[in-house]
Enzyme design. Structure first.
Site, PDB file in Angstrom:
ATOM      1  N   SER A  12       0.850  -1.188   0.000  1.00 52.77           N
ATOM      2  CA  SER A  12       0.000   0.000   0.000  1.00 52.77           C
ATOM      3  C   SER A  12       0.885   1.238   0.000  1.00 52.77           C
ATOM      4  O   SER A  12       1.649   1.468   0.939  1.00 52.77           O
ATOM      5  CB  SER A  12      -0.885   0.012   1.242  1.00 52.77           C
ATOM      6  OG  SER A  12      -1.410   1.309   1.412  1.00 52.77           O
ATOM      7  N   HIS A  37      -1.478  -1.479  -4.138  1.00 49.65           N
ATOM      8  CA  HIS A  37      -2.715  -1.102  -3.434  1.00 49.65           C
ATOM      9  C   HIS A  37      -2.749   0.414  -3.251  1.00 49.65           C
ATOM     10  O   HIS A  37      -1.806   1.013  -2.726  1.00 49.65           O
ATOM     11  CB  HIS A  37      -2.735  -1.811  -2.077  1.00 49.65           C
ATOM     12  CG  HIS A  37      -3.985  -1.630  -1.287  1.00 49.65           C
ATOM     13  ND1 HIS A  37      -5.115  -2.408  -1.473  1.00 49.65           N
ATOM     14  CD2 HIS A  37      -4.282  -0.777  -0.283  1.00 49.65           C
ATOM     15  CE1 HIS A  37      -6.049  -2.035  -0.614  1.00 49.65           C
ATOM     16  NE2 HIS A  37      -5.577  -1.034   0.116  1.00 49.65           N
ATOM     17  N   ASP A  39      -4.972   3.572  -1.771  1.00 45.81           N
ATOM     18  CA  ASP A  39      -6.044   3.923  -0.838  1.00 45.81           C
ATOM     19  C   ASP A  39      -6.604   5.300  -1.170  1.00 45.81           C
ATOM     20  O   ASP A  39      -5.918   6.310  -1.029  1.00 45.81           O
ATOM     21  CB  ASP A  39      -5.487   3.930   0.593  1.00 45.81           C
ATOM     22  CG  ASP A  39      -5.160   2.530   1.070  1.00 45.81           C
ATOM     23  OD1 ASP A  39      -6.077   1.694   1.105  1.00 45.81           O
ATOM     24  OD2 ASP A  39      -3.978   2.272   1.385  1.00 45.81           O
ATOM     25  N   MET A  41      -9.198   8.097  -0.118  1.00 43.97           N
ATOM     26  CA  MET A  41     -10.005   8.516   1.039  1.00 43.97           C
ATOM     27  C   MET A  41     -10.567   9.915   0.790  1.00 43.97           C
ATOM     28  O   MET A  41      -9.874  10.766   0.226  1.00 43.97           O
ATOM     29  CB  MET A  41      -9.127   8.547   2.293  1.00 43.97           C
ATOM     30  CG  MET A  41      -8.418   7.232   2.577  1.00 43.97           C
ATOM     31  SD  MET A  41      -7.578   7.292   4.147  1.00 43.97           S
ATOM     32  CE  MET A  41      -6.623   5.761   4.084  1.00 43.97           C
ATOM     33  N   HIS A  71      -8.613   0.867  -3.492  1.00 51.28           N
ATOM     34  CA  HIS A  71      -9.470   0.694  -2.326  1.00 51.28           C
ATOM     35  C   HIS A  71     -10.171   2.023  -2.078  1.00 51.28           C
ATOM     36  O   HIS A  71      -9.561   2.966  -1.572  1.00 51.28           O
ATOM     37  CB  HIS A  71      -8.574   0.270  -1.140  1.00 51.28           C
ATOM     38  CG  HIS A  71      -9.297   0.110   0.155  1.00 51.28           C
ATOM     39  ND1 HIS A  71      -8.625  -0.064   1.350  1.00 51.28           N
ATOM     40  CD2 HIS A  71     -10.613   0.077   0.460  1.00 51.28           C
ATOM     41  CE1 HIS A  71      -9.507  -0.177   2.328  1.00 51.28           C
ATOM     42  NE2 HIS A  71     -10.709  -0.086   1.816  1.00 51.28           N
ATOM     43  N   MET A  73     -12.264   4.312  -0.141  1.00 50.65           N
ATOM     44  CA  MET A  73     -12.886   4.615   1.156  1.00 50.65           C
ATOM     45  C   MET A  73     -13.597   5.945   1.003  1.00 50.65           C
ATOM     46  O   MET A  73     -13.185   6.974   1.560  1.00 50.65           O
ATOM     47  CB  MET A  73     -11.804   4.660   2.246  1.00 50.65           C
ATOM     48  CG  MET A  73     -11.314   3.278   2.630  1.00 50.65           C
ATOM     49  SD  MET A  73      -9.698   3.318   3.411  1.00 50.65           S
ATOM     50  CE  MET A  73      -8.659   3.308   1.966  1.00 50.65           C
ATOM     51  N   MET A 142     -11.303  -5.835   6.228  1.00 48.56           N
ATOM     52  CA  MET A 142     -10.430  -4.890   6.922  1.00 48.56           C
ATOM     53  C   MET A 142     -10.034  -5.467   8.281  1.00 48.56           C
ATOM     54  O   MET A 142     -10.893  -5.905   9.047  1.00 48.56           O
ATOM     55  CB  MET A 142     -11.133  -3.538   7.128  1.00 48.56           C
ATOM     56  CG  MET A 142     -11.437  -2.751   5.868  1.00 48.56           C
ATOM     57  SD  MET A 142      -9.999  -2.397   4.845  1.00 48.56           S
ATOM     58  CE  MET A 142      -8.994  -1.405   5.958  1.00 48.56           C
ATOM     59  N   GLY A 147      -8.749   4.248   7.397  1.00 48.07           N
ATOM     60  CA  GLY A 147      -8.483   5.686   7.478  1.00 48.07           C
ATOM     61  C   GLY A 147      -7.013   6.037   7.608  1.00 48.07           C
ATOM     62  O   GLY A 147      -6.595   7.082   7.134  1.00 48.07           O
ATOM     63  N   PHE A 148      -6.251   5.155   8.222  1.00 47.87           N
ATOM     64  CA  PHE A 148      -4.844   5.485   8.480  1.00 47.87           C
ATOM     65  C   PHE A 148      -3.972   4.237   8.375  1.00 47.87           C
ATOM     66  O   PHE A 148      -4.431   3.129   8.673  1.00 47.87           O
ATOM     67  CB  PHE A 148      -4.687   6.072   9.889  1.00 47.87           C
ATOM     68  CG  PHE A 148      -5.526   7.300  10.090  1.00 47.87           C
ATOM     69  CD1 PHE A 148      -5.078   8.544   9.664  1.00 47.87           C
ATOM     70  CD2 PHE A 148      -6.783   7.204  10.660  1.00 47.87           C
ATOM     71  CE1 PHE A 148      -5.881   9.671   9.815  1.00 47.87           C
ATOM     72  CE2 PHE A 148      -7.588   8.327  10.812  1.00 47.87           C
ATOM     73  CZ  PHE A 148      -7.127   9.567  10.387  1.00 47.87           C
ATOM     74  N   GLY A 149      -2.720   4.468   7.979  1.00 50.71           N
ATOM     75  CA  GLY A 149      -1.750   3.382   8.007  1.00 50.71           C
ATOM     76  C   GLY A 149      -1.200   3.218   9.419  1.00 50.71           C
ATOM     77  O   GLY A 149      -1.428   4.070  10.291  1.00 50.71           O
ATOM     78  N   GLY A 150      -0.496   2.136   9.634  1.00 50.86           N
ATOM     79  CA  GLY A 150       0.240   1.940  10.879  1.00 50.86           C
ATOM     80  C   GLY A 150      -0.605   1.609  12.094  1.00 50.86           C
ATOM     81  O   GLY A 150      -0.154   1.763  13.224  1.00 50.86           O
ATOM     82  N   ASP A 180      -6.410  -6.272   4.997  1.00 49.94           N
ATOM     83  CA  ASP A 180      -5.782  -4.950   4.915  1.00 49.94           C
ATOM     84  C   ASP A 180      -5.788  -4.307   6.301  1.00 49.94           C
ATOM     85  O   ASP A 180      -6.856  -4.100   6.892  1.00 49.94           O
ATOM     86  CB  ASP A 180      -6.592  -4.097   3.928  1.00 49.94           C
ATOM     87  CG  ASP A 180      -6.016  -2.705   3.700  1.00 49.94           C
ATOM     88  OD1 ASP A 180      -4.913  -2.412   4.203  1.00 49.94           O
ATOM     89  OD2 ASP A 180      -6.684  -1.918   2.999  1.00 49.94           O
ATOM     90  N   GLY A 181      -4.584  -4.006   6.794  1.00 49.18           N
ATOM     91  CA  GLY A 181      -4.461  -3.292   8.063  1.00 49.18           C
ATOM     92  C   GLY A 181      -3.640  -4.070   9.076  1.00 49.18           C
ATOM     93  O   GLY A 181      -4.002  -5.193   9.454  1.00 49.18           O
ATOM     94  N   GLY A 182      -2.503  -3.486   9.447  1.00 49.79           N
ATOM     95  CA  GLY A 182      -1.676  -4.108  10.485  1.00 49.79           C
ATOM     96  C   GLY A 182      -0.995  -5.396  10.067  1.00 49.79           C
ATOM     97  O   GLY A 182      -0.611  -6.197  10.924  1.00 49.79           O
ATOM     98  N   GLY A 202       1.215  -1.741   4.208  1.00 49.73           N
ATOM     99  CA  GLY A 202       1.711  -0.384   3.991  1.00 49.73           C
ATOM    100  C   GLY A 202       2.967  -0.119   4.783  1.00 49.73           C
ATOM    101  O   GLY A 202       4.077  -0.130   4.253  1.00 49.73           O
ATOM    102  N   SER A 203       2.802   0.099   6.094  1.00 46.65           N
ATOM    103  CA  SER A 203       3.981   0.455   6.892  1.00 46.65           C
ATOM    104  C   SER A 203       4.989  -0.681   6.961  1.00 46.65           C
ATOM    105  O   SER A 203       6.192  -0.427   7.066  1.00 46.65           O
ATOM    106  CB  SER A 203       3.572   0.928   8.287  1.00 46.65           C
ATOM    107  OG  SER A 203       2.603   0.085   8.835  1.00 46.65           O
TER     108      SER A 203
HETATM  109  C1  DX5 Z   1      -6.070   1.799   5.888  1.00 47.46           C
HETATM  110  C2  DX5 Z   1      -5.734   1.441   4.488  1.00 47.46           C
HETATM  111  C3  DX5 Z   1      -4.604   0.495   4.360  1.00 47.46           C
HETATM  112  C4  DX5 Z   1      -3.292   1.021   4.911  1.00 47.46           C
HETATM  113  C5  DX5 Z   1      -2.676  -0.137   5.602  1.00 47.46           C
HETATM  114  O1  DX5 Z   1      -7.286   2.400   5.972  1.00 47.46           O
HETATM  115  O2  DX5 Z   1      -6.832   0.842   3.839  1.00 47.46           O
HETATM  116  O3  DX5 Z   1      -4.422   0.010   3.040  1.00 47.46           O
HETATM  117  O4  DX5 Z   1      -2.404   1.516   3.960  1.00 47.46           O
HETATM  118  O5  DX5 Z   1      -1.571   0.296   6.291  1.00 47.46           O
HETATM  119  P1  DX5 Z   1      -0.789  -0.647   7.292  1.00 47.46           P
HETATM  120  O6  DX5 Z   1      -0.326  -1.858   6.517  1.00 47.46           O
HETATM  121  O7  DX5 Z   1       0.319   0.202   7.775  1.00 47.46           O
HETATM  122  O8  DX5 Z   1      -1.746  -1.037   8.386  1.00 47.46           O
HETATM  123 ZN    ZN Z   2      -6.410  -0.164   1.881  1.00 45.83          ZN
END
Ligand code: DX5
Ligand code: ZN
Length: 223
Positions: A12, A37, A39, A41, A71, A73, A142, A147-150, A180-182, A202-203
């Site tokens: 991502s 990927h 995102d 938003m 994706h 959102m 999800m 909404g946010f990475g990390g 997706d996420g964490g 992502g992170s």
């Molecule tokens: C969050 C996004 C994810 C995000 C994941 O709302 O949909 O795609 O980039 O980031 P990580 O892998 O850091 O949780």
């Molecule tokens: Zn995503």
């Protein structure tokens, strides 16, 4: 170890250095990413705001042959499906919570030439999409609230991943099952054991000034 033949990895670019966006995408490609990927938003469906079509166009050029996994959102995504397909989306995923007529939206994505995806927030039950499994190319569960990475992986979603995987298999559906996420080398094996076939990260790929090539290798080795 997973019984799946090939688990796909979708970096991502939300966690990439936007000043070097094209290079970061290309590094993901070099590292063997299966999808990029992206995102999107809108500051309404989720609190954060990211990219529009012009940026998707740049990412598409940098990704070359690697498909873009968009994706969305965003609230009322039907308004923008055509624009995102024209900008280069290959897979277009909408949130079921943002659609009043999900069957129509998924059909519209396929009619526009895209692969149709639907995403579910952690609190949304799988029953919300069980009547449209035949309209799906990708089901995104999800593992954080979007909404946010990390953010931290929500392990209780694994029950839903298991149930979704069983539903797809027993019904003979071809849809991919993405999480997706964490996702990190620690959490990825759990998601895969529950039935995930595509991992968004992502992170874990672009964060901490790490090398995406090394980081994607670590993810692959963990599953
Ligand atoms: C969050 C996004 C994810 C995000 C994941 O709302 O949909 O795609 O980039 O980031 P990580 O892998 O850091 O949780
Ligand atoms: Zn995503």
């Amino acid at each position: 170890m997973s019984s799946e033949p090939h688990i796909k990895i979708a970096p991502s670019i939300l966690s990439a250095d936007f000043g070097r966006l094209a290079e970061e995408v290309q590094e993901g490609v070099k590292a063997g990413a299966d999808y990029i990927h992206v995102d999107i938003m809108d500051g309404h469906f989720v609190p954060n705001i990211t990219f529009g079509w012009a940026t998707v166009d740049v990412i598409k050029k940098a990704a070359g042959h690697v498909p873009l996994d968009l994706h969305l959102m965003i609230s009322d995504p039907d308004r923008y499906l055509k624009d995102f397909i024209q900008a280069g989306a290959d897979i277009l995923t909408v949130h079921v919570e943002a659609c009043s007529h999900i069957q129509r939206t998924l059909t519209h994505i396929r009619d526009l030439g895209g692969k149709s995806g639907v995403a579910l927030n952690p609190g949304t039950p799988i029953s919300s999409i069980e009547n449209v499994l035949g309209n799906l190319d990708l089901l995104l569960l999800m593992t954080v609230n979007p909404g946010f990475g990390g953010q931290k992986y929500i392990s209780s979603v694994e029950t839903k991943i298991r149930r979704a995987s069983e539903m797809l298999k027993s019904g003979g559906y071809q849809s991919e099952l993405e999480v997706d996420g964490g996702i990190t080398p620690i959490t990825a094996p759990h998601a895969v054991n529950a039935g995930a076939t595509v991992l968004v990260a992502g992170s874990a790929v672009y964060g901490n000034e790490g090398d995406p090539i090394v980081n994607i290798k670590k993810l692959r080795e963990s599953i």
